[in-house]
Write a protein that holds these residues in place. Sequence first.
Motif, PDB file in Angstrom:
ATOM      1  N   THR A   1       0.850  -1.181   0.000  1.00 38.78           N
ATOM      2  CA  THR A   1       0.000   0.000   0.000  1.00 38.78           C
ATOM      3  C   THR A   1       0.897   1.246   0.000  1.00 38.78           C
ATOM      4  O   THR A   1       2.112   1.129  -0.121  1.00 38.78           O
ATOM      5  CB  THR A   1      -0.888   0.036   1.255  1.00 38.78           C
ATOM      6  OG1 THR A   1      -0.042   0.277   2.396  1.00 38.78           O
ATOM      7  CG2 THR A   1      -1.615  -1.289   1.449  1.00 38.78           C
ATOM      8  N   GLY A   2       0.287   2.382   0.175  1.00 43.58           N
ATOM      9  CA  GLY A   2       1.078   3.605   0.247  1.00 43.58           C
ATOM     10  C   GLY A   2       1.898   3.696   1.519  1.00 43.58           C
ATOM     11  O   GLY A   2       2.718   4.606   1.661  1.00 43.58           O
ATOM     12  N   GLU A   3       1.705   2.756   2.441  1.00 42.77           N
ATOM     13  CA  GLU A   3       2.421   2.826   3.716  1.00 42.77           C
ATOM     14  C   GLU A   3       3.434   1.711   3.928  1.00 42.77           C
ATOM     15  O   GLU A   3       4.477   1.944   4.541  1.00 42.77           O
ATOM     16  CB  GLU A   3       1.401   2.790   4.850  1.00 42.77           C
ATOM     17  CG  GLU A   3       0.454   3.983   4.777  1.00 42.77           C
ATOM     18  CD  GLU A   3      -0.418   4.095   5.998  1.00 42.77           C
ATOM     19  OE1 GLU A   3      -0.669   3.064   6.633  1.00 42.77           O
ATOM     20  OE2 GLU A   3      -0.853   5.226   6.288  1.00 42.77           O
ATOM     21  N   HIS A   4       3.093   0.504   3.496  1.00 41.96           N
ATOM     22  CA  HIS A   4       3.949  -0.639   3.795  1.00 41.96           C
ATOM     23  C   HIS A   4       3.871  -1.664   2.675  1.00 41.96           C
ATOM     24  O   HIS A   4       2.897  -1.706   1.930  1.00 41.96           O
ATOM     25  CB  HIS A   4       3.477  -1.367   5.070  1.00 41.96           C
ATOM     26  CG  HIS A   4       3.577  -0.576   6.309  1.00 41.96           C
ATOM     27  ND1 HIS A   4       4.775  -0.100   6.786  1.00 41.96           N
ATOM     28  CD2 HIS A   4       2.626  -0.174   7.194  1.00 41.96           C
ATOM     29  CE1 HIS A   4       4.551   0.570   7.899  1.00 41.96           C
ATOM     30  NE2 HIS A   4       3.263   0.549   8.175  1.00 41.96           N
TER      31      HIS A   4
ATOM     32  N   GLY B   1      -5.051   1.926  -4.978  1.00 46.40           N
ATOM     33  CA  GLY B   1      -4.524   2.095  -3.623  1.00 46.40           C
ATOM     34  C   GLY B   1      -3.409   1.144  -3.248  1.00 46.40           C
ATOM     35  O   GLY B   1      -2.965   1.132  -2.104  1.00 46.40           O
ATOM     36  N   GLY B   2      -2.930   0.359  -4.198  1.00 45.24           N
ATOM     37  CA  GLY B   2      -1.841  -0.555  -3.859  1.00 45.24           C
ATOM     38  C   GLY B   2      -1.746  -1.731  -4.791  1.00 45.24           C
ATOM     39  O   GLY B   2      -2.407  -1.787  -5.836  1.00 45.24           O
ATOM     40  N   GLY B   3      -0.892  -2.651  -4.423  1.00 43.17           N
ATOM     41  CA  GLY B   3      -0.660  -3.831  -5.247  1.00 43.17           C
ATOM     42  C   GLY B   3      -0.674  -5.090  -4.409  1.00 43.17           C
ATOM     43  O   GLY B   3      -0.564  -5.040  -3.180  1.00 43.17           O
TER      44      GLY B   3
ATOM     45  N   VAL C   1       1.112   3.374  -5.941  1.00 42.59           N
ATOM     46  CA  VAL C   1       1.211   4.197  -4.724  1.00 42.59           C
ATOM     47  C   VAL C   1       2.307   3.726  -3.779  1.00 42.59           C
ATOM     48  O   VAL C   1       2.758   4.477  -2.913  1.00 42.59           O
ATOM     49  CB  VAL C   1      -0.120   4.243  -3.938  1.00 42.59           C
ATOM     50  CG1 VAL C   1      -1.210   4.912  -4.756  1.00 42.59           C
ATOM     51  CG2 VAL C   1      -0.548   2.856  -3.473  1.00 42.59           C
ATOM     52  N   TYR C   2       2.734   2.475  -3.933  1.00 45.34           N
ATOM     53  CA  TYR C   2       3.761   1.934  -3.032  1.00 45.34           C
ATOM     54  C   TYR C   2       5.165   2.251  -3.513  1.00 45.34           C
ATOM     55  O   TYR C   2       6.136   1.899  -2.840  1.00 45.34           O
ATOM     56  CB  TYR C   2       3.588   0.417  -2.882  1.00 45.34           C
ATOM     57  CG  TYR C   2       3.427  -0.293  -4.195  1.00 45.34           C
ATOM     58  CD1 TYR C   2       2.166  -0.528  -4.736  1.00 45.34           C
ATOM     59  CD2 TYR C   2       4.536  -0.698  -4.918  1.00 45.34           C
ATOM     60  CE1 TYR C   2       2.024  -1.159  -5.957  1.00 45.34           C
ATOM     61  CE2 TYR C   2       4.400  -1.337  -6.136  1.00 45.34           C
ATOM     62  CZ  TYR C   2       3.142  -1.560  -6.650  1.00 45.34           C
ATOM     63  OH  TYR C   2       3.006  -2.182  -7.867  1.00 45.34           O
TER      64      TYR C   2
ATOM     65  N   ARG D   1       5.973  -6.471   7.967  1.00 38.25           N
ATOM     66  CA  ARG D   1       6.040  -5.434   6.954  1.00 38.25           C
ATOM     67  C   ARG D   1       7.434  -4.885   6.688  1.00 38.25           C
ATOM     68  O   ARG D   1       8.304  -4.956   7.540  1.00 38.25           O
ATOM     69  CB  ARG D   1       5.144  -4.276   7.378  1.00 38.25           C
ATOM     70  CG  ARG D   1       5.700  -3.542   8.568  1.00 38.25           C
ATOM     71  CD  ARG D   1       4.645  -2.672   9.231  1.00 38.25           C
ATOM     72  NE  ARG D   1       5.291  -1.845  10.244  1.00 38.25           N
ATOM     73  CZ  ARG D   1       4.689  -1.247  11.257  1.00 38.25           C
ATOM     74  NH1 ARG D   1       3.393  -1.372  11.392  1.00 38.25           N
ATOM     75  NH2 ARG D   1       5.348  -0.528  12.108  1.00 38.25           N
ATOM     76  N   ARG D   2       7.584  -4.379   5.501  1.00 42.53           N
ATOM     77  CA  ARG D   2       8.794  -3.655   5.121  1.00 42.53           C
ATOM     78  C   ARG D   2       8.434  -2.224   4.788  1.00 42.53           C
ATOM     79  O   ARG D   2       7.292  -1.914   4.437  1.00 42.53           O
ATOM     80  CB  ARG D   2       9.405  -4.273   3.860  1.00 42.53           C
ATOM     81  CG  ARG D   2       9.925  -5.670   4.046  1.00 42.53           C
ATOM     82  CD  ARG D   2      10.794  -6.076   2.882  1.00 42.53           C
ATOM     83  NE  ARG D   2      11.991  -5.241   2.832  1.00 42.53           N
ATOM     84  CZ  ARG D   2      13.028  -5.467   2.036  1.00 42.53           C
ATOM     85  NH1 ARG D   2      12.998  -6.494   1.217  1.00 42.53           N
ATOM     86  NH2 ARG D   2      14.086  -4.675   2.046  1.00 42.53           N
ATOM     87  N   ASP D   3       9.446  -1.361   4.851  1.00 47.59           N
ATOM     88  CA  ASP D   3       9.276  -0.012   4.325  1.00 47.59           C
ATOM     89  C   ASP D   3       9.070  -0.102   2.812  1.00 47.59           C
ATOM     90  O   ASP D   3       9.405  -1.105   2.179  1.00 47.59           O
ATOM     91  CB  ASP D   3      10.529   0.821   4.626  1.00 47.59           C
ATOM     92  CG  ASP D   3      10.698   1.074   6.119  1.00 47.59           C
ATOM     93  OD1 ASP D   3       9.703   0.952   6.868  1.00 47.59           O
ATOM     94  OD2 ASP D   3      11.823   1.398   6.538  1.00 47.59           O
ATOM     95  N   LEU D   4       8.540   0.949   2.231  1.00 47.30           N
ATOM     96  CA  LEU D   4       8.267   0.941   0.785  1.00 47.30           C
ATOM     97  C   LEU D   4       9.561   0.882  -0.034  1.00 47.30           C
ATOM     98  O   LEU D   4      10.605   1.364   0.405  1.00 47.30           O
ATOM     99  CB  LEU D   4       7.479   2.193   0.405  1.00 47.30           C
ATOM    100  CG  LEU D   4       6.085   2.281   1.036  1.00 47.30           C
ATOM    101  CD1 LEU D   4       5.371   3.533   0.543  1.00 47.30           C
ATOM    102  CD2 LEU D   4       5.263   1.046   0.715  1.00 47.30           C
TER     103      LEU D   4
ATOM    104  N   GLU E   1      -8.958  -3.060  -0.242  1.00 52.87           N
ATOM    105  CA  GLU E   1      -7.629  -2.932   0.388  1.00 52.87           C
ATOM    106  C   GLU E   1      -6.595  -2.337  -0.563  1.00 52.87           C
ATOM    107  O   GLU E   1      -5.639  -1.700  -0.121  1.00 52.87           O
ATOM    108  CB  GLU E   1      -7.179  -4.321   0.879  1.00 52.87           C
ATOM    109  CG  GLU E   1      -6.011  -4.319   1.827  1.00 52.87           C
ATOM    110  CD  GLU E   1      -5.733  -5.715   2.396  1.00 52.87           C
ATOM    111  OE1 GLU E   1      -6.604  -6.609   2.281  1.00 52.87           O
ATOM    112  OE2 GLU E   1      -4.626  -5.908   2.949  1.00 52.87           O
TER     113      GLU E   1
END
Lengths: 336, 336, 336, 336
Positions: free
Chosen positions: A265-268, B248-250, D235-236, D270-273, B142
């Motif tokens: 996502t745009g965050e993680h 909004g994401g992948g 967005v990621y 999770r990882r950072d983008l 999501e």
Amino acid sequence: MTIKVGVIGAGRIGKVHAETVIYRIPEAEVVAIADVAEDAARHVAETLRIPHVTRDYREIMADPGVDAVLVCSSTDTHTPVCIEAAQAGKHIFTEKPIDHDLKRIDNVLAAVKAAGVKFQVGFNRRFDPTFARVHQAIQSGEIGDLHLLHIISRDPAPPPVEYVKVSGGLFLDMMIHDFDMARFLVGAEVEEVYTRAAVRVDPAIGAAGDVDTAVVVLTFANGVIATIDNSRRAVYGYDQRVEALGSGGGISTANVYPNEVTVSTGEHVRRDLPLNFFMDRYTASYEREVRAFFDAIVHDTPVPVGGPDGRVPVVMGLAARKSLQEHRPVRLSEVE
Amino acid sequence: MTIKVGVIGAGRIGKVHAETVIYRIPEAEVVAIADVAEDAARHVAETLRIPHVTRDYREIMADPGVDAVLVCSSTDTHTPVCIEAAQAGKHIFTEKPIDHDLKRIDNVLAAVKAAGVKFQVGFNRRFDPTFARVHQAIQSGEIGDLHLLHIISRDPAPPPVEYVKVSGGLFLDMMIHDFDMARFLVGAEVEEVYTRAAVRVDPAIGAAGDVDTAVVVLTFANGVIATIDNSRRAVYGYDQRVEALGSGGGISTANVYPNEVTVSTGEHVRRDLPLNFFMDRYTASYEREVRAFFDAIVHDTPVPVGGPDGRVPVVMGLAARKSLQEHRPVRLSEVE
Amino acid sequence: MTIKVGVIGAGRIGKVHAETVIYRIPEAEVVAIADVAEDAARHVAETLRIPHVTRDYREIMADPGVDAVLVCSSTDTHTPVCIEAAQAGKHIFTEKPIDHDLKRIDNVLAAVKAAGVKFQVGFNRRFDPTFARVHQAIQSGEIGDLHLLHIISRDPAPPPVEYVKVSGGLFLDMMIHDFDMARFLVGAEVEEVYTRAAVRVDPAIGAAGDVDTAVVVLTFANGVIATIDNSRRAVYGYDQRVEALGSGGGISTANVYPNEVTVSTGEHVRRDLPLNFFMDRYTASYEREVRAFFDAIVHDTPVPVGGPDGRVPVVMGLAARKSLQEHRPVRLSEVE
Amino acid sequence: MTIKVGVIGAGRIGKVHAETVIYRIPEAEVVAIADVAEDAARHVAETLRIPHVTRDYREIMADPGVDAVLVCSSTDTHTPVCIEAAQAGKHIFTEKPIDHDLKRIDNVLAAVKAAGVKFQVGFNRRFDPTFARVHQAIQSGEIGDLHLLHIISRDPAPPPVEYVKVSGGLFLDMMIHDFDMARFLVGAEVEEVYTRAAVRVDPAIGAAGDVDTAVVVLTFANGVIATIDNSRRAVYGYDQRVEALGSGGGISTANVYPNEVTVSTGEHVRRDLPLNFFMDRYTASYEREVRAFFDAIVHDTPVPVGGPDGRVPVVMGLAARKSLQEHRPVRLSEVE
């Protein structure tokens, strides 16, 4: 000829083992189930169509038609049940630990030996596909001679404090699995144990005389040094991994997840949490260990996890506790 | 009240579904199994303790005690068996594809509708935990609005050429699963198909009039563009993945492995190959789809994969084949 | 105003730091380089267009135009060079360790304090993007209160035995980095050290009085328990990772690879080996630590890795060695 | 002998290339920089100590001391600048695309050929360590004969609509990189293109006559089928990956991340983008392509990315656009 099986204990693990025998072991048949909580036993028996139900496991012992028993009752009953089963000439699969007391364990092993029956201890993690593959890599020389081993073993949440009070504590109810794993993977015996531990998760555990966070260093007869890292609470789930370094390479394992999906996502970039419940994480291992027990009976071969395998981890647990209390490395020979 | 089930077809998948009903669906009971290869049926019946065995599935149709049938016989029999079952008032779970011929499919759907019975088609991959999680992510927003979808679907090895000659070819025997997956994940209908394909794996497949390597572009009514990438042979194993991009994401998915071990040697950091056999890869899905079928019967709710879900992928397969032959994008309406 | 810099030592790391100043630090300028191997110094000076070259670093000390020095000469010279630089009023960036002798280190720190110059020690790994991110996660509370830390630090191959004889051994030349990392990540001081170690990689290292495989348990004042796992040889490459468990989550890191490619063949799913050479693995960190040193000078702020940060890891190394020799946990206060 | 270099264009990429020559190419020297925005040129020249600055690139062309030029000015100027440079006998490295007009490109190529100078086009991604490794795997036969290729290429955010209006649109300003990558990896020429595309990210892009989401199917002369998946917004972050399937295996690549840290909390693992900015993602490639250009000059060998490599992707972009407009597969020969 079908092997006739009695199940002692109709709790969670008793039911799982009964299902395995019924659905997955064509050579065996569950003919009776016993539990002091007779309603529980009756409920399992109805669901699984087990013909005989009893409050008193001695009925199973007395039945000459029963060839083998699965001991799934509470830990404090393992010793008497196993001794009676051995004396009745029945093959025994018992949940671990055999007991917290070495003398009582020795009595069980003596009874088993005298009776000449099969005796397998339920260290199921050896049968997990991931840990079995690590074992294979080490034993086959895929990473050369083993030098270092690191075991991470963390529960998603601590057990009730009431349980901690009677379980023998972290070293005997939780790390005992990792002691077995260490012996299984290294393929040698431990000589010395050193423990550092703390109460970090829940002060009530400390008040009950136990720890909830612990690191143990094991020194093996073959020179391998291993560390075990235990915590009663990993908020992200059940964390069960090992790492090994050998002269020819390294191994690491990952946790098991409910799916293989990564969402960005745009965050993680993220995954869902790993499996949280030990019976989900180790599903395959429960079936495989029971399968191995019946294979040993059918082919009259040694069981893969025998009496000494059930005894040594208890020695290690007692040594780890002593090391913590005395703040020094402790040799296993000191607690024998 | 227990649902009485008849199983038509005692091959691999018939046995798997019978086991699921017997071991995992307490509300149902397998009362009969039929196969023209009576020995196979008898063998399964003995192993699973199914009381009635027959060469002739019509015996099952004629038995008023049978509530539901699982149609696991060869594809060419699905249409007559399903129609007879519907006329006999039995709920139907049929393996896919319903048929290769749209008119025959329509006859089945009409019979089912007239009879008012449940009719579920065995697109099991929808019930795989990984793909179900992707579906959930897309449907729940999501990753926002879906823009692009990419499906990778590759078999470890091509089927026998004899099979290819009667299976309807790659688009109807293999990609049909991916057509279903695309509809399932996108949640909309396809309007147009464009195909590029080749014979790269085995010239005998080409000689049989089929292709073994194919890319199809799907255009959906809601604007999503999807690609499907099929190969009859991925030497590293069964490769089953999807990727999706939304506003909004992948999302991406990984294959399923037999263990979670990584070995690092002086040459590589490596894993064992992913699962190779579709029945290992999709084990959980077979159980879940059958579970869903009986849930629909018990609660009288719609089945999750109904008649149109069985029909549309066949239309897509025919359109994909036409696109390849005519070397142009083809609208689904052209093959209706 | 440009900061005028003298570089002492024209070896590998001296050259890297000189390049960083020249190409990446607009506020600074390398005006001189010294090395007892004058040819080496001359070669670097020509390549990097450094105007002044000398055999004798005292020329740099005597030059009032030099504002700061980068001490990159051999470890045994760090103490006299740093003391002279401090007395000459020059800001000092020195490679680690300051010295192997605590009294000599104290003399350096006293000289630096008396002179009021900046003094930074080259624990570069703190500036690695991965370890810096772990530090940020721990310090920001992203995983709650820290409970456990595990540091894996393995070289691809052992150094020459001649080096081992003068380096202070594994605890002072190799694990010293991990001692610094542990302090950096935990954000507290160590109270006690326990060591298990062995000679597994090369008997010649044992003959030289050192070990090549070691595990150390650290107990911190804030209750954190940390383990460090060192080996002189990981055949798969330079293995540099950490794991942390806190009350609110966990962290793990992966190695750095030369590319992001995974190849799947009929035998394995594999990656190329991780980076093998420490200067490739930690490239970014060398630039960032030098950048930080000049930032501290420009803005007159504290350096990020100061004198005590250079001293404590030596104390830890001495304690770890003593623990190994005496086979018991050792408190840092015992070696002060 | 040092190669004297003039840089035309002092924008972002001009500065990066100038830095590479100055800091990383000992055999070359930047002697002049030109930009119509003279202040920008002056600023870069001061920072990098470039001796000569001019508004008018013709000064550089007229200087007989300049051996090579780096053409980093706006796309519309590439053709006249390259032709003048060729006529002045200077080796040329030009940013891509050469031009949007095939006739103008042909004029450039003719001028270059007549002059016998080196001419390299800046398709930097070929020099990225990850994509170079994929190329090596395919060319070396590590995965056998190539069958399928899938390129994912998504920007983190769309460019300004004003840019879209003059850039030639998605097929010529964005997918052109992927056309080059496809040719580079497959090692053969494309015969036919089929496009599906849509406006999903920003209606203003549609209003400007362009698309922002596109899938293109490429058919190569050697039978490989490739797909390219482009979006103006992931967005990621910057999503740049490829997947390949061959007769002997598969390849996949991952994105590049700012660190190698995984954080597990009670909600996610999770990882950072991934890296968001193309100049961070492709840092190494810019240096390597310029290094390769000067190697070709020094050793008088062919440049790795020559005139036809600059021309063909423009043909592919025109064909892709025509396919979208005419809703049918288009052969490259149709747009020549």
